[in-house]
Write an enzyme that holds these catalytic residues in place. Structure first.
Site, short mmCIF file in Angstrom:
data_model
loop_
_atom_site.label_atom_id
_atom_site.label_comp_id
_atom_site.label_asym_id
_atom_site.label_seq_id
_atom_site.Cartn_x
_atom_site.Cartn_y
_atom_site.Cartn_z
CD GLU A 107 -3.03 -0.99 0.13
OE1 GLU A 107 -2.83 -0.20 -0.83
OE2 GLU A 107 -4.03 -1.70 0.24
CG HIS A 111 -4.38 1.07 4.95
ND1 HIS A 111 -5.70 1.26 4.63
CD2 HIS A 111 -4.03 -0.13 4.43
CE1 HIS A 111 -6.13 0.21 3.94
NE2 HIS A 111 -5.14 -0.64 3.81
CG HIS A 149 -7.73 -4.15 6.10
ND1 HIS A 149 -7.27 -5.28 5.46
CD2 HIS A 149 -7.29 -3.10 5.37
CE1 HIS A 149 -6.58 -4.92 4.39
NE2 HIS A 149 -6.57 -3.60 4.32
CE1 TYR A 196 -17.01 15.93 20.65
CE2 TYR A 196 -19.15 15.15 21.45
CZ TYR A 196 -17.79 15.35 21.64
OH TYR A 196 -17.19 14.95 22.80
CG HIS A 227 -9.04 -1.74 1.02
ND1 HIS A 227 -8.16 -1.49 0.00
CD2 HIS A 227 -8.26 -2.07 2.09
CE1 HIS A 227 -6.93 -1.70 0.41
NE2 HIS A 227 -6.97 -2.05 1.67
CE1 TYR A 272 -11.53 19.70 22.75
CE2 TYR A 272 -11.75 22.01 23.34
CZ TYR A 272 -12.29 20.75 23.25
OH TYR A 272 -13.58 20.52 23.65
ZN LIG Z 1 -5.39 -2.51 2.93
#
Ligand SMILES: [Zn+2]
Length: 217
Positions: A74, A98, A100, A119, A160, A213
């Site tokens: 990826e 990333h 899953h 929110y 995905h 913040y």
């Molecule tokens: Zn993936």
């Protein structure tokens, strides 16, 4: 961030993703930027066995400059975020996560957008978009992801998973957790009825509040 610290952070957060249930096996990945270089999880190695020195280091064009292991498949997605994603507040992108994660991935199969049901969505953007499906590891997927990230700090990838980014890896990771949580909330609420959504004005108001913040004495 120093490159050695970036590699260590990739190790730590890759393990944490597995421990926190955001990925199964090595199906998610994390990268941390250090100047013009990026430390990123390798492909096909159990995250429990990772050492900082194993972590592949690539330049922004994707060439490996250090480490014996191959970077995640990826990688095109990670590099596209560093090269082309624009944080809504203009902050630098220091890390990409990333996953899953199951609730977010479930939502990615039934929706085109996660609406502002809570929110906390404002930490990512006015809503969370779902990038159309493309095969993993492809430039098409990276392009679809970038379009869904416009004005936002995270998105879902149809059928995905998720992508989130932040100035720090802690921030990117926290957004991945919040995104899965809000998807879980939405799935649960939809089983009970039609969720009431927050108006855009309120999401913008919360985004303004969040900007303040950490800056107060
Ligand atoms: Zn993936």
């Amino acid at each position: 961030m120093l490159l050695a610290d970036a590699r260590r952070a990739v190790c730590d957060y890759a393990r944490r993703m597995v421990a926190d249930g955001l990925v199964v096996g090595t199906s998610g990945n994390v990268s941390v930027r250090s100047g013009d270089l990026v430390a990123v999880t390798p492909t096909g190695v159990d995250y429990a066995d990772l050492r900082a020195a194993d972590i592949p280091v690539v330049d922004l064009a994707g060439s490996v400059v250090d480490g014996d292991l191959l970077p995640t498949s990826e990688l095109p997605m990670h590099l596209s975020v560093y090269r082309d994603a624009t944080d809504p507040d203009g902050k630098p992108v220091g890390a990409v996560v990333h996953t899953h994660s199951v609730h977010a991935t479930a939502v990615s199969t039934v929706a085109d957008e996660v609406p502002p049901i809570h929110y906390i969505v404002a930490t990512i953007g006015p809503s969370v978009k779902v990038a159309p499906y493309a095969t993993y590891g492809t430039a098409d997927l990276a392009d679809a992801m970038l379009a869904a990230l416009a004005g936002r700090r995270g998105c879902l990838l149809a059928n995905h998973g998720t992508v989130t980014y932040g100035t720090t890896v802690a921030e990117a990771y926290h957004r991945a957790q919040q995104l899965d949580w809000v998807c879980q909330l939405w799935l649960l609420a939809k089983t009970a009825g039609t969720p009431r959504l927050l108006p855009r004005t309120e999401i913008d108001h919360v985004a303004d509040k969040l900007r303040g913040y950490g800056q107060r004495p």
